[in-house]
Design a protein around this motif. Structure first.
Motif, PDB file in Angstrom:
ATOM      1  N   TYR A 160       1.691   6.064   3.972  1.00 47.84           N
ATOM      2  CA  TYR A 160       0.989   7.281   4.384  1.00 47.84           C
ATOM      3  C   TYR A 160       1.792   8.127   5.371  1.00 47.84           C
ATOM      4  O   TYR A 160       1.259   9.078   5.959  1.00 47.84           O
ATOM      5  CB  TYR A 160      -0.393   6.944   4.947  1.00 47.84           C
ATOM      6  CG  TYR A 160      -1.530   7.162   3.942  1.00 47.84           C
ATOM      7  CD1 TYR A 160      -1.867   8.451   3.523  1.00 47.84           C
ATOM      8  CD2 TYR A 160      -2.259   6.107   3.429  1.00 47.84           C
ATOM      9  CE1 TYR A 160      -2.892   8.672   2.616  1.00 47.84           C
ATOM     10  CE2 TYR A 160      -3.288   6.304   2.514  1.00 47.84           C
ATOM     11  CZ  TYR A 160      -3.603   7.600   2.117  1.00 47.84           C
ATOM     12  OH  TYR A 160      -4.616   7.820   1.218  1.00 47.84           O
ATOM     13  N   GLU A 207       0.842  -1.186   0.000  1.00 47.92           N
ATOM     14  CA  GLU A 207       0.000   0.000   0.000  1.00 47.92           C
ATOM     15  C   GLU A 207       0.888   1.250   0.000  1.00 47.92           C
ATOM     16  O   GLU A 207       2.061   1.207   0.402  1.00 47.92           O
ATOM     17  CB  GLU A 207      -0.914  -0.020   1.233  1.00 47.92           C
ATOM     18  CG  GLU A 207      -1.854   1.164   1.387  1.00 47.92           C
ATOM     19  CD  GLU A 207      -2.690   1.485   0.144  1.00 47.92           C
ATOM     20  OE1 GLU A 207      -2.148   1.487  -0.971  1.00 47.92           O
ATOM     21  OE2 GLU A 207      -3.886   1.755   0.305  1.00 47.92           O
ATOM     22  N   ARG A 212      -5.520  11.979   0.543  1.00 49.73           N
ATOM     23  CA  ARG A 212      -5.942  10.622   0.167  1.00 49.73           C
ATOM     24  C   ARG A 212      -5.936  10.392  -1.339  1.00 49.73           C
ATOM     25  O   ARG A 212      -5.618   9.303  -1.792  1.00 49.73           O
ATOM     26  CB  ARG A 212      -7.363  10.333   0.680  1.00 49.73           C
ATOM     27  CG  ARG A 212      -7.503  10.315   2.170  1.00 49.73           C
ATOM     28  CD  ARG A 212      -8.940  10.000   2.549  1.00 49.73           C
ATOM     29  NE  ARG A 212      -9.311   8.624   2.354  1.00 49.73           N
ATOM     30  CZ  ARG A 212     -10.571   8.188   2.262  1.00 49.73           C
ATOM     31  NH1 ARG A 212     -11.578   9.032   2.282  1.00 49.73           N
ATOM     32  NH2 ARG A 212     -10.828   6.905   2.119  1.00 49.73           N
TER      33      ARG A 212
END
Ligand SMILES: O=C(OP(=O)(O)O)[C@H](O)COP(=O)(O)O
Length: 267
Positions: free
Chosen positions: A101, A98, A125
């Motif tokens: 972040y 992923e 996002r």
């Protein structure tokens, strides 16, 4: 040429992208990213349902790619089990992880929207080239991530692994793997499943479909829903991507993911 032959000639390869089933932090609305949260009960069910659906559709996979994160690997296993295709090889790479972040990891999206505004959270996002604040050693999940043995197995030294990524930076680290490892297998005629993540799959879609930097902000993938791509001999799509399953449920699931960024006190 009959229409059927035309379709057969144009659609040479089929590829399935899948965002893993719901993870524990999807449920809690926290940025999960490189933290190795497991599937929730619902996520296990989603992965099994996805396997049953792909079996009904007649899929016979030759190869599966996953990230190094358990939720993507377990999803692949559950899909293959539900299809009776457990023998199919599964290849793992951090390059399908992923999006990193950064300092947002572990934070609640709705609370972040209260503090910073919904627009800022939406940019973090979904924008193409905005990198969130970097993670540093003071972050509660820093050690858990960078001391994990799996990241000593990567094709780059641990110090060069990302500390935060925009979607563009995900594509930058994913593309060499896509070109060197995934594409040759597709070109051999293998039917491939990529069991990845919301943003690693968005990066692949951006590349394969040529989605613009602006339009990629409107692409949201729900958990456990297979995305079918039909490609020509140059790996260009011959038709729009298809999210397989009940379309009303899929639209509701997309809205739910988008609404995760609405301002709300965490309960
Ligand atoms: O871990 C994440 O994605 P994943 O559940 O697909 O692995 C991200 O936290 C997804 O967050 P986003 O939907 O705000 O991009």
């Amino acid at each position: 040429m009959t229409p059927l032959l035309l379709v057969l000639r144009m659609s040479k390869y089929r590829l399935v992208l899948l965002r893993h089933g719901e993870g524990a932090w999807n449920k809690e609305n926290r940025f999960c990213s490189w933290v190795d949260q497991k599937l929730s009960e619902e996520g296990v069910k989603e992965a099994r349902d996805c396997g049953r659906l792909l079996k009904e559709q007649g899929y016979k996979f030759d190869l599966v790619f996953t990230s190094l994160l358990s939720r993507s690997i377990h999803t692949a296993w559950l899909v293959l089990e539900a299809m009776g295709q457990e023998w199919v090889p599964v290849v793992k790479s951090w390059r399908l992880n992923e999006r990193h972040y950064g300092a947002l990891i572990g934070l609640n999206r709705a609370e972040m929207a209260l503090q910073h505004g919904e627009q800022r959270v939406k940019l973090w996002r979904r924008s193409y080239d905005i990198t969130p604040p970097l993670i540093d050693e003071s972050h509660p999940y820093y050690m858990e991530i960078y001391n994990d043995r799996r990241y000593a197995t990567c094709d780059v030294p641990k110090e060069n692994l990302p500390r935060a990524e925009s979607l563009k930076e995900v594509l930058d680290r994913l593309l060499p793997y896509w070109n060197s490892t995934v594409v040759p297998e597709i070109l051999k005629g293998k039917t491939i499943l990529i069991s990845g993540h919301g943003n690693s799959c968005r990066a692949i879609l951006k590349h394969v479909e040529g989605v613009s930097d602006d339009d990629i902000a409107n692409v949201t993938l729900p958990t456990g829903v297979p995305v079918q791509l039909e490609l020509d001999e140059n790996l260009k799509p011959v038709k729009p991507r298809q999210l397989l399953g009940d379309q009303a449920k899929i639209q509701a699931a997309i809205k739910k993911v988008e609404d995760q960024g609405k301002a709300k006190q965490a309960t």
